[in-house]
Scaffold this active site. Structure first.
Site, PDB file in Angstrom:
ATOM      1  N   GLY A   1       5.221  -8.906  -4.876  1.00 42.16           N
ATOM      2  CA  GLY A   1       4.440  -7.709  -4.565  1.00 42.16           C
ATOM      3  C   GLY A   1       4.394  -7.472  -3.076  1.00 42.16           C
ATOM      4  O   GLY A   1       4.680  -6.375  -2.598  1.00 42.16           O
TER       5      GLY A   1
ATOM      6  N   ASN B   1       2.843 -12.339   6.043  1.00 43.00           N
ATOM      7  CA  ASN B   1       3.302 -12.786   7.354  1.00 43.00           C
ATOM      8  C   ASN B   1       2.314 -12.386   8.461  1.00 43.00           C
ATOM      9  O   ASN B   1       1.849 -11.258   8.498  1.00 43.00           O
ATOM     10  CB  ASN B   1       4.649 -12.147   7.682  1.00 43.00           C
ATOM     11  CG  ASN B   1       5.569 -12.125   6.498  1.00 43.00           C
ATOM     12  OD1 ASN B   1       5.943 -13.169   5.994  1.00 43.00           O
ATOM     13  ND2 ASN B   1       5.908 -10.934   6.019  1.00 43.00           N
TER      14      ASN B   1
ATOM     15  N   HIS C   1      -5.485  -8.154  -0.572  1.00 43.03           N
ATOM     16  CA  HIS C   1      -5.075  -9.548  -0.793  1.00 43.03           C
ATOM     17  C   HIS C   1      -4.289 -10.084   0.412  1.00 43.03           C
ATOM     18  O   HIS C   1      -4.620 -11.139   0.963  1.00 43.03           O
ATOM     19  CB  HIS C   1      -4.240  -9.631  -2.068  1.00 43.03           C
ATOM     20  CG  HIS C   1      -3.694 -10.986  -2.377  1.00 43.03           C
ATOM     21  ND1 HIS C   1      -4.278 -11.835  -3.286  1.00 43.03           N
ATOM     22  CD2 HIS C   1      -2.607 -11.644  -1.898  1.00 43.03           C
ATOM     23  CE1 HIS C   1      -3.582 -12.948  -3.341  1.00 43.03           C
ATOM     24  NE2 HIS C   1      -2.554 -12.866  -2.515  1.00 43.03           N
ATOM     25  N   GLU C   2      -3.274  -9.340   0.806  1.00 41.09           N
ATOM     26  CA  GLU C   2      -2.445  -9.837   1.916  1.00 41.09           C
ATOM     27  C   GLU C   2      -3.254  -9.871   3.215  1.00 41.09           C
ATOM     28  O   GLU C   2      -3.113 -10.793   4.018  1.00 41.09           O
ATOM     29  CB  GLU C   2      -1.179  -8.985   2.087  1.00 41.09           C
ATOM     30  CG  GLU C   2      -0.328  -8.835   0.828  1.00 41.09           C
ATOM     31  CD  GLU C   2       0.000 -10.131   0.107  1.00 41.09           C
ATOM     32  OE1 GLU C   2       0.003 -11.189   0.756  1.00 41.09           O
ATOM     33  OE2 GLU C   2       0.244 -10.081  -1.119  1.00 41.09           O
TER      34      GLU C   2
ATOM     35  N   HIS D   1      -5.426 -12.934   3.385  1.00 34.53           N
ATOM     36  CA  HIS D   1      -4.696 -14.163   3.716  1.00 34.53           C
ATOM     37  C   HIS D   1      -4.746 -14.467   5.213  1.00 34.53           C
ATOM     38  O   HIS D   1      -4.489 -15.601   5.620  1.00 34.53           O
ATOM     39  CB  HIS D   1      -3.222 -14.032   3.318  1.00 34.53           C
ATOM     40  CG  HIS D   1      -2.904 -14.484   1.912  1.00 34.53           C
ATOM     41  ND1 HIS D   1      -3.391 -15.645   1.371  1.00 34.53           N
ATOM     42  CD2 HIS D   1      -2.106 -13.921   0.959  1.00 34.53           C
ATOM     43  CE1 HIS D   1      -2.904 -15.782   0.132  1.00 34.53           C
ATOM     44  NE2 HIS D   1      -2.133 -14.742  -0.145  1.00 34.53           N
TER      45      HIS D   1
ATOM     46  N   GLU E   1      -3.803 -19.106  -2.556  1.00 36.36           N
ATOM     47  CA  GLU E   1      -3.622 -18.005  -3.508  1.00 36.36           C
ATOM     48  C   GLU E   1      -4.815 -17.830  -4.451  1.00 36.36           C
ATOM     49  O   GLU E   1      -5.253 -16.710  -4.694  1.00 36.36           O
ATOM     50  CB  GLU E   1      -2.316 -18.185  -4.293  1.00 36.36           C
ATOM     51  CG  GLU E   1      -1.050 -18.099  -3.430  1.00 36.36           C
ATOM     52  CD  GLU E   1      -0.895 -16.776  -2.684  1.00 36.36           C
ATOM     53  OE1 GLU E   1      -1.624 -15.818  -2.989  1.00 36.36           O
ATOM     54  OE2 GLU E   1      -0.027 -16.709  -1.784  1.00 36.36           O
TER      55      GLU E   1
HETATM   56  N1  BES Z   1       2.131 -15.157  -0.638  1.00 37.57           N
HETATM   57  C1  BES Z   1       2.355 -14.246  -1.698  1.00 37.57           C
HETATM   58  C2  BES Z   1       3.760 -13.726  -1.735  1.00 37.57           C
HETATM   59  C3  BES Z   1       4.721 -14.646  -2.383  1.00 37.57           C
HETATM   60  C4  BES Z   1       4.777 -14.699  -3.764  1.00 37.57           C
HETATM   61  C5  BES Z   1       5.559 -15.444  -1.661  1.00 37.57           C
HETATM   62  C6  BES Z   1       5.672 -15.571  -4.372  1.00 37.57           C
HETATM   63  C7  BES Z   1       6.448 -16.309  -2.271  1.00 37.57           C
HETATM   64  C8  BES Z   1       6.511 -16.374  -3.633  1.00 37.57           C
HETATM   65  C9  BES Z   1       1.422 -13.055  -1.627  1.00 37.57           C
HETATM   66  O1  BES Z   1       0.247 -13.289  -0.934  1.00 37.57           O
HETATM   67  C10 BES Z   1       1.031 -12.742  -3.007  1.00 37.57           C
HETATM   68  O2  BES Z   1       0.359 -13.531  -3.603  1.00 37.57           O
HETATM   69  N2  BES Z   1       1.448 -11.602  -3.536  1.00 37.57           N
HETATM   70  C11 BES Z   1       1.239 -11.231  -4.901  1.00 37.57           C
HETATM   71  C12 BES Z   1       0.288 -10.079  -5.050  1.00 37.57           C
HETATM   72  C13 BES Z   1      -1.137 -10.493  -4.989  1.00 37.57           C
HETATM   73  C14 BES Z   1      -2.050  -9.284  -5.008  1.00 37.57           C
HETATM   74  C15 BES Z   1      -1.532 -11.424  -6.097  1.00 37.57           C
HETATM   75  C16 BES Z   1       2.595 -10.854  -5.418  1.00 37.57           C
HETATM   76  O3  BES Z   1       3.506 -10.716  -4.616  1.00 37.57           O
HETATM   77  O4  BES Z   1       2.740 -10.700  -6.623  1.00 37.57           O
HETATM   78 ZN    ZN Z   2      -1.223 -14.278  -1.981  1.00 36.70          ZN
END
Ligand code: BES
Ligand code: ZN
Length: 862
Positions: free
Chosen positions: A266, A270, A302-303, A306, A325
């Site tokens: 999603g 960074n 969400h981001e 972080h 997470e």
């Molecule tokens: N840190 C993750 C992105 C990520 C996901 C990196 C899988 C490596 C592998 C990001 O913070 C994240 O969790 N994104 C989610 C959306 C969130 C609202 C739950 C995503 O990408 O699905």
């Molecule tokens: Zn995340």
């Protein structure tokens, strides 16, 4: 992503093997000569021996060509490459290591490291992508200060972004230009990012509580600029919310978000430069549904969150992934709850948990929130780490209460700031600030599986006795389970008066069985339990249909009302699917009528409460999933509700039309109207298609257009093809909307969906190269329970073929779509054999990625 096959023993990484890094890298300077075909990366690492040992410097690396190695300014040749990594012997305790490598962004189809997406160069490093950019100590507990210099063609890549703050830029005069960025916060390599492209920006501002002026930017292609206001607004709301609710402020002068079309997930947090899948940035009324708007706000938040829960405090190792997470999902859920209806948000969060995490916990890929081992870490970005992880935080918040939970959070951020921490560090802070003993609670981190709680209530002599017993079923590698600490919110209501018989109680169930006594109970009590879904468990109670209907009308916890209705519907549907018993349909009809008639309930809640449980959730209640019987039972109940409450659906549907606006109230009304349309269609069959088609054509927003198209896509009238064609012609150039066109057909309840999906996979607009497109067809089909589980196994074969092809391009995305095939144990022998045959075919395929190998082989073993 190393090539793996069934014969080679997969390398397993174990949590208990954690050792601190042998070398630290306090500073990194990166110099990129950017070009889509051939990018040269020069890095300068200051390295420090960590403790007394004689080990050489070991750097991770993959998929790059090494041109030069210098130590303290002198070219050396005593290095060696070892399993993709680079080993350099170093004599002293502090050195400067310089490397020069070449990478090929254009040929990077796995979308990890530096890659090209529609002419934009961008990065994705979490979890282990940085090693595809240059050799590095690519682990989250090595924190470095980054200085980044980028040189690129000025016409093709006029915008050059990286983490932190911009510090210099210059025109080189030869058509190339250069920019430098500096990030003052030490960070692990997975948070590194750069972007180069022809982008426009929607700029905004935010002033933090302590007076720091932050420049915000949402960067997209010029044509997409009008669709960025909602993301920008959501970011500002999220920044204010984190100050208000968690006391967390932003810490740099700029915060940028870039949207790219090809992205495995999603979005990514960074530091100072979030990179997003464009589906979680771009929105306007014509192209995005209410659901899309909500998702954008949630992902942006969400981001952003972080920045503290993940970046300022990061993870020691990837086994601690839920530290960032789970906590951040809990935080974004709190944000969403405060933005709209808290009750509806909780219902949706629980629905997600049940749709994706409960099956995971009950299947071959079950793992604890803090796993013990993995082959490929990318496979562990799961519903268990994320959604169950968030429930763990929520339970601690429930046990501590809001004030102590906030104190625990403050302590955690204060104590761990600038470090790479563990789940244990977090729990220890909660324990300390809350003055509670969480020893038993810690099992939630180590034990996989969804606890089941049996609850039965008896009553005599003015006294009610609630008998509770808990058990967690075995999961792979964990045959025997210990009792968990379960915070269960419980309340009793009087069956005659409808009144609460006592205040809500928080029961902390820690023993295998306990009896809770309520005194002064003067009428027959009805049990309301796990209110607000206070613990992520399955409740097994002997409540009658009448009692569930009573709760659905009288409970004062909106979630519990929803839950009672769901249980009532589930019981009725399972009875029909298993034994053809439809005797509970009347009770469902009456309860739905009461809910629709209750003026105190807002439309959004009513819309959620009257929806039938999904086919797969019904299947989860059965010892053997019978997809056809479930479909039949669900359709029958849908039709019964549609017919018997026809006037109510018509009334809900025919309310006054209003021009589109995105407010919680307008959203709720749209939702209820579209749910009503679905029931009207269930009752009237083809006769409702005209109604849907009229809505489809008249709609001034995507929510109503998709609501209508969904009904049409499930139907058989000529209007179906007409609507799909109109939709296609209108949006064929909009990839995100075209994804909806593929998805609505893949989710269709029609008999020919399997055939239609196979044809769509050959459509000129279908490609496995774009993860969103792959998910919109292949992913959606995999969760269409009836179509996917067609008796002949053609659905399984189709999925396996697609995954094998996708694996060659993008192993992470392929592996994510595998679990549908892993549910074989839940089905009859014939289907199970067909699924296993496809899993075996995948496991045996030559050149399989480690990602898909791990998922498929574990699914086969179970
Ligand atoms: N840190 C993750 C992105 C990520 C996901 C990196 C899988 C490596 C592998 C990001 O913070 C994240 O969790 N994104 C989610 C959306 C969130 C609202 C739950 C995503 O990408 O699905
Ligand atoms: Zn995340």
């Amino acid at each position: 992503m190393d090539i793996q096959n069934a014969l080679a023993a997969p390398a397993i990484t174990r949590r208990e093997d954690y050792r601190p890094p042998e070398w630290l890298v306090p500073e990194v300077a990166l110099d990129f000569d950017l070009d889509a075909a051939r990018t040269v990366v020069r890095s300068r690492l200051s390295v420090e021996r960590n403790g007394a040992h004689g080990e050489p410097l070991r750097l991770d690396g993959a998929g790059q060509e090494l041109l030069a190695v210098l130590v303290d300014g002198v070219a050396v040749n005593d290095w060696r490459l070892d399993g993709g990594g680079l080993v350099i012997p170093l004599g002293g305790d502090e050195h400067v290591v310089e490397l020069e490598v070449v990478i090929e962004p254009e040929r990077n189809t796995q979308l990890m490291g530096l890659y090209a997406s529609n002419g934009i160069l961008c990065t994705q490093c979490e979890a282990e992508g940085f090693r595809r950019i240059t050799y590095f100590s690519d682990r989250p507990d090595v924190l470095s200060m980054y200085h980044v210099r980028m040189t690129a063609d000025a016409a093709r890549y006029p915008v050059l972004l990286a983490n932190g703050d911009p510090v210099a830029s210059s025109d080189l005069g030869d058509g190339r230009h250069r920019a430098e960025w500096n990030d003052p916060f030490p960070k692990p390599s997975y948070l590194f990012a750069l972007v180069a492209g022809d982008l426009q920006v929607n700029k905004g501002a935010f002033t933090t509580r302590s007076g720091r002026d932050v420049e915000l930017g949402i960067w997209v292609r010029a044509a997409d600029l009008p669709k960025t206001d909602h993301a920008l607004y959501s970011l500002q709301e999220a920044m204010a919310w984190d100050e208000r609710v968690y006391g967390r402020e932003y810490d740099l002068d700029v915060f940028n978000i870039v949207a790219v079309d090809d992205f495995n997930f999603g979005a990514m947090e960074n530091k100072g430069l979030n990179i997003f899948n464009s589906r979680y940035v771009l929105a306007d009324a014509d192209t995005a549904t209410d659901y899309d708007y909500d998702a954008i706000a949630a992902v942006v938040a969400h981001e952003y969150f972080h920045n503290w829960s993940g970046n300022r405090v990061t993870c020691r190792d990837w086994f601690q992934l839920s530290l960032k997470e789970g906590f951040t999902v809990y935080r974004d859920q709190g944000f969403s709850a405060d933005q709209g209806s808290a009750a509806v948000n909780r219902i949706e969060a629980v629905r997600t948990l049940r749709a994706s995490q409960f099956p995971e916990d009950a299947g071959p890929l079950a793992h604890p929130v803090r796993p013990d081992s993995y082959q490929e870490i990318s496979n562990f970005y799961t519903a268990t780490i994320y959604n169950k992880g968030a429930e763990l935080i929520r339970m601690m918040a429930t046990i501590l209460g809001p004030a102590k939970f906030r104190a625990g959070s403050d302590l955690y951020f204060e104590r761990s700031d600038g470090t790479a921490a563990t789940c244990e560090d977090f729990v220890a802070c909660m324990e300390e600030a809350g003055g509670v003993d969480l020893a038993q609670f810690r099992r939630w981190y180590t034990q996989a599986g969804t606890p089941r709680v049996q609850a039965s209530l008896s009553h005599d002599d003015g006294r009610a006795r609630l008998r509770l017993a808990q058990a967690t079923p075995p999961t792979p590698g964990q045959p025997v389970k210990e009792p968990m600490l379960l915070p269960l919110k419980v309340k009793l209501f009087g069956a005659e008066t409808g009144r609460a018989l006592a205040d809500e109680r928080l029961v902390l169930l820690g023993d295998p069985a306990e009896t809770i006594v309520f005194d002064g109970v003067t009428e027959r009590p009805v049990l309301s339990i796990n209110r607000g879904f206070s613990a992520p468990v399955v409740i097994e109670s002997d409540r009658s249909a009448a009692d569930l209907a009573f709760l659905s009308a009288h409970d004062d916890d909106p979630f519990a009302r929803y839950e009672a209705m769901q249980q009532l519907m589930l019981d009725a549907l399972v009875a029909d699917a298993v034994e053809g018993d439809r005797s509970n349909a009347d009770a469902v009809v009456a309860a739905v009528a009461d809910t629709l008639d209750d003026p105190a309930l807002d439309p959004a809640f009513r819309a959620e409460a009257v929806l039938l449980p999904s086919e797969s959730f019904i299947g989860d209640q059965m010892s053997v999933v019978d997809p056809d019987a479930i479909f039949r039972a669900r359709e029958a109940l849908r039709r019964t509700l549609g017919e018997r409450l026809a006037e109510r659906w018509a009334a809900a549907y025919d309310g006054p039309r209003e021009p589109y606006s995105y407010t919680p109230e307008a959203k709720g009304r749209r939702r209820l109207r579209n749910v009503a349309l679905g029931y009207l269609a269930a009752a009237r069959g083809g006769a409702a298609d005209k109604l849907a088609f009229t809505q489809f054509e008249a709609a001034d927003n995507m929510t109503d257009r998709m609501g209508a198209l969904t009904v049409l896509a499930n139907g058989t009238s000529d209007l179906r093809e007409a609507a799909l064609d109109i939709f296609y012609s209108r949006y064929r150039d909009n990839a995100l909307v075209l994804d909806k066109w593929f998805q609505v057909q893949a989710l269709s309840s029609r008999d020919d969906t399997g055939v239609a999906v196979a044809a769509l996979a050959r459509h000129p607009d279908f490609t496995l190269g774009n993860p969103n497109r792959a998910r919109s067809l292949i992913g959606a089909f995999g969760v269409n329970q009836r179509a996917f589980n067609a008796r002949g196994g053609e659905g399984y074969r189709f999925l396996a073929n697609q995954l094998l092809e996708l694996d060659r391009l993008n192993p992470q995305t392929a592996a994510k779509l595998l679990p549908s095939l892993g549910r074989w144990r839940r089905f009859d022998g014939a289907r199970a054999a067909l699924m296993r045959a496809e899993l075996a075919r995948i496991v045996g395929a030559a050149g399989l990625s480690r990602d898909l190998f791990e998922q498929a082989s574990k699914s086969l073993e179970g």
